[in-house]
Enzyme design. Structure first.
Site, mmCIF file in Angstrom:
data_model
loop_
_atom_site.group_PDB
_atom_site.id
_atom_site.type_symbol
_atom_site.label_atom_id
_atom_site.label_comp_id
_atom_site.label_asym_id
_atom_site.label_seq_id
_atom_site.Cartn_x
_atom_site.Cartn_y
_atom_site.Cartn_z
ATOM 1 C CB CYS A 177 26.835 28.154 -31.600
ATOM 2 S SG CYS A 177 25.328 27.442 -31.062
ATOM 3 C CB CYS A 220 24.736 29.478 -28.715
ATOM 4 S SG CYS A 220 25.184 27.706 -29.107
ATOM 5 C CG ASP A 221 26.362 32.918 -29.382
ATOM 6 O OD1 ASP A 221 25.989 33.091 -28.272
ATOM 7 O OD2 ASP A 221 27.585 32.905 -29.587
HETATM 8 C C1 FAD Z 1 31.673 29.251 -28.255
HETATM 9 C C2 FAD Z 1 30.671 28.281 -27.920
HETATM 10 C C3 FAD Z 1 29.421 28.589 -27.454
HETATM 11 C C4 FAD Z 1 28.365 27.819 -27.251
HETATM 12 N N1 FAD Z 1 27.208 27.862 -26.837
HETATM 13 C C5 FAD Z 1 26.150 27.227 -26.559
HETATM 14 C C6 FAD Z 1 24.996 27.502 -25.889
HETATM 15 O O1 FAD Z 1 24.715 28.800 -25.604
HETATM 16 N N2 FAD Z 1 24.072 26.455 -25.718
HETATM 17 C C7 FAD Z 1 24.402 25.278 -26.007
HETATM 18 O O2 FAD Z 1 23.582 24.484 -25.865
HETATM 19 N N3 FAD Z 1 25.542 24.883 -26.661
HETATM 20 C C8 FAD Z 1 26.538 25.800 -26.983
HETATM 21 N N4 FAD Z 1 27.721 25.333 -27.556
HETATM 22 C C9 FAD Z 1 27.880 24.006 -27.872
HETATM 23 C C10 FAD Z 1 28.076 23.146 -26.601
HETATM 24 O O3 FAD Z 1 29.115 23.554 -25.674
HETATM 25 C C11 FAD Z 1 28.520 21.601 -26.950
HETATM 26 O O4 FAD Z 1 27.253 21.095 -27.601
HETATM 27 C C12 FAD Z 1 28.682 20.853 -25.912
HETATM 28 O O5 FAD Z 1 29.598 21.405 -24.813
HETATM 29 C C13 FAD Z 1 29.007 19.552 -26.042
HETATM 30 O O6 FAD Z 1 29.365 18.734 -25.055
HETATM 31 P P1 FAD Z 1 30.206 17.339 -24.988
HETATM 32 O O7 FAD Z 1 30.441 17.062 -23.460
HETATM 33 O O8 FAD Z 1 29.804 16.425 -25.909
HETATM 34 O O9 FAD Z 1 31.724 17.875 -25.718
HETATM 35 P P2 FAD Z 1 32.612 18.998 -25.151
HETATM 36 O O10 FAD Z 1 31.921 20.234 -24.326
HETATM 37 O O11 FAD Z 1 33.410 19.029 -26.366
HETATM 38 O O12 FAD Z 1 33.537 18.421 -24.061
HETATM 39 C C14 FAD Z 1 34.577 17.111 -24.476
HETATM 40 C C15 FAD Z 1 35.668 17.117 -23.445
HETATM 41 O O13 FAD Z 1 36.454 16.018 -23.833
HETATM 42 C C16 FAD Z 1 37.861 16.365 -23.579
HETATM 43 N N5 FAD Z 1 38.780 15.456 -24.373
HETATM 44 C C17 FAD Z 1 38.885 15.279 -25.849
HETATM 45 N N6 FAD Z 1 39.523 14.420 -26.081
HETATM 46 C C18 FAD Z 1 40.093 13.620 -24.824
HETATM 47 C C19 FAD Z 1 41.033 12.598 -24.806
HETATM 48 N N7 FAD Z 1 41.590 11.932 -25.679
HETATM 49 N N8 FAD Z 1 41.142 12.193 -23.291
HETATM 50 C C20 FAD Z 1 40.649 13.087 -22.248
HETATM 51 N N9 FAD Z 1 39.921 14.062 -22.549
HETATM 52 C C21 FAD Z 1 39.666 14.476 -23.896
HETATM 53 C C22 FAD Z 1 38.047 17.870 -24.109
HETATM 54 O O14 FAD Z 1 39.019 18.353 -23.395
HETATM 55 C C23 FAD Z 1 36.667 18.351 -23.452
HETATM 56 O O15 FAD Z 1 36.739 18.991 -22.199
HETATM 57 C C24 FAD Z 1 28.603 26.320 -27.806
HETATM 58 C C25 FAD Z 1 29.999 25.909 -28.196
HETATM 59 C C26 FAD Z 1 30.862 26.858 -28.317
HETATM 60 C C27 FAD Z 1 32.370 26.579 -28.875
#
Ligand code: FAD
Length: 312
Positions: free
Chosen positions: A135, A138-139
């Site tokens: 990302c 982010c970094d």
């Molecule tokens: C290494 C890294 C660093 C990042 N740094 C930043 C940052 O500094 N700032 C920033 O704004 N964003 C950052 N991001 C991006 C940010 O983390 C994501 O945009 C954000 O987490 C998205 O949130 P979400 O709730 O949509 O999905 P996710 O965080 O992907 O959460 C989805 C959840 O659903 C669960 N799940 C999936 N399928 C199922 C199922 N069938 N049944 C039950 N549970 C399920 C998963 O286990 C997961 O816990 C980073 C991402 C990564 C990978």
């Protein structure tokens, strides 16, 4: 009496699902949040979040996730560990299938997120958050004045290489083919940076190892045409080889875009009434914590309005 077990079932406890849970809880709706792993989603893999408003010194991914969960619990959200395996939409309620169990939901919020595709090279997992990043937003700012690498050749790799030019002293762009897949306009801009010496392109090359002691120090490259191997000293590597939505459990239920992300309108409504999607799982421009949180709030509010209309 409503003909369902829960007013709202939320699938996924990342920032989108947890925020939807806070809003649904405050609306006094009977809400269940199902998470297959651990609350926090991708944020749990982030050492320090520096671009989420309200935390000028940054906040650890673990702490941010934990605070969101506690806030949701305070408003009565029910949490359960369990993977949703299948969804069966219906006109009166939606069936959510887990291993050996079926739940009826008045409305459903899909917040199952996405995952960055990995290279699979040795060192990648070990150094994630210690020089390996997926990302640039982010970094990127962490690499001011440094020499770094970008891996990939699509739109994201090219856009983010241009973005990283603002911070890095030099960028090695590593692509496994002899031509980019990304937009022509982006290609031209990257090639212009190459002429100025800011970007060096390594065509036909793959990373076969990410090396370092405590953090990334170098990449071992291999030219796929000549077989030649080389070592590239870098302070960090950004990997942009694709992002995969967690939507395999939704096949045939709601409309998905060509990459498998869920189509929604501005109110987070999917193609099926009563089913909403929020966060990275959606077909959208920017996948970040701030946008996931906004989506989650809208999805819960829209689901609440939907249930009100249904019961009138
Ligand atoms: C290494 C890294 C660093 C990042 N740094 C930043 C940052 O500094 N700032 C920033 O704004 N964003 C950052 N991001 C991006 C940010 O983390 C994501 O945009 C954000 O987490 C998205 O949130 P979400 O709730 O949509 O999905 P996710 O965080 O992907 O959460 C989805 C959840 O659903 C669960 N799940 C999936 N399928 C199922 C199922 N069938 N049944 C039950 N549970 C399920 C998963 O286990 C997961 O816990 C980073 C991402 C990564 C990978």
């Amino acid at each position: 009496m409503p003909a369902w077990d829960y007013d709202i079932v939320i699938v996924g406890a990342g920032p989108a699902g947890l925020t939807a849970g806070i809003y649904a809880g405050r609306a006094r709706l009977k809400t269940l949040l199902l998470e297959k792993l651990i609350h926090g989603g991708q944020v749990m893999t982030t050492d320090l979040v520096e671009n989420y408003p309200g935390f000028p010194e940054g906040i650890s991914g673990f702490e941010l996730s934990d605070r969101m969960r506690k806030q949701a619990e305070r408003f009565g959200l029910e949490f359960r560990t369990g993977e949703v395996l299948e969804l069966e939409p219906g006109p009166e309620h939606h069936l959510v299938r887990l291993q050996g169990e079926e739940l009826r939901a008045g409305a459903l919020i899909i917040a199952s997120g996405a995952g960055y595709r990995k290279l699979g090279a040795p060192g990648e997992k070990e150094f994630t958050g210690k020089g390996v990043s997926y990302c640039a937003t982010c970094d990127g700012a962490l690499y001011r004045g440094e020499t770094i690498a970008v891996v990939g050749g699509g739109d994201t790799a090219l856009t983010d290489t241009l973005f990283l030019c603002r911070f890095a002293e030099k960028i090695h762009l590593i692509h496994r083919r002899d031509a980019f897949r990304g937009e022509k306009f982006l290609q031209e801009q990257v090639l212009a940076q190459e002429k100025q010496g800011k970007v060096e392109i390594h065509w036909d090359s793959v990373v076969h190892e990410i090396q370092g002691r405590h953090a990334v120090e170098a990449l071992a490259l291999k030219n796929v045409k000549t077989g030649e191997e080389s070592r590239l000293p870098v302070a960090g590597v950004f990997i942009f080889v694709g992002i995969t939505p967690n939507t395999s459990w939704l096949q045939g239920c709601v409309s998905l875009d060509e990459w498998g992300f869920v189509f929604t309108d501005g109110e987070m409504a999917t193609s099926v009434p009563g089913i909403y999607a929020a966060g990275d799982v959606r077909s959208k421009l920017l996948r970040q914590i701030a946008t996931a949180v906004g989506d989650g709030a809208i999805a819960a509010f829209a689901a609440e309005s939907y249930l009100e209309h249904l019961q009138r």
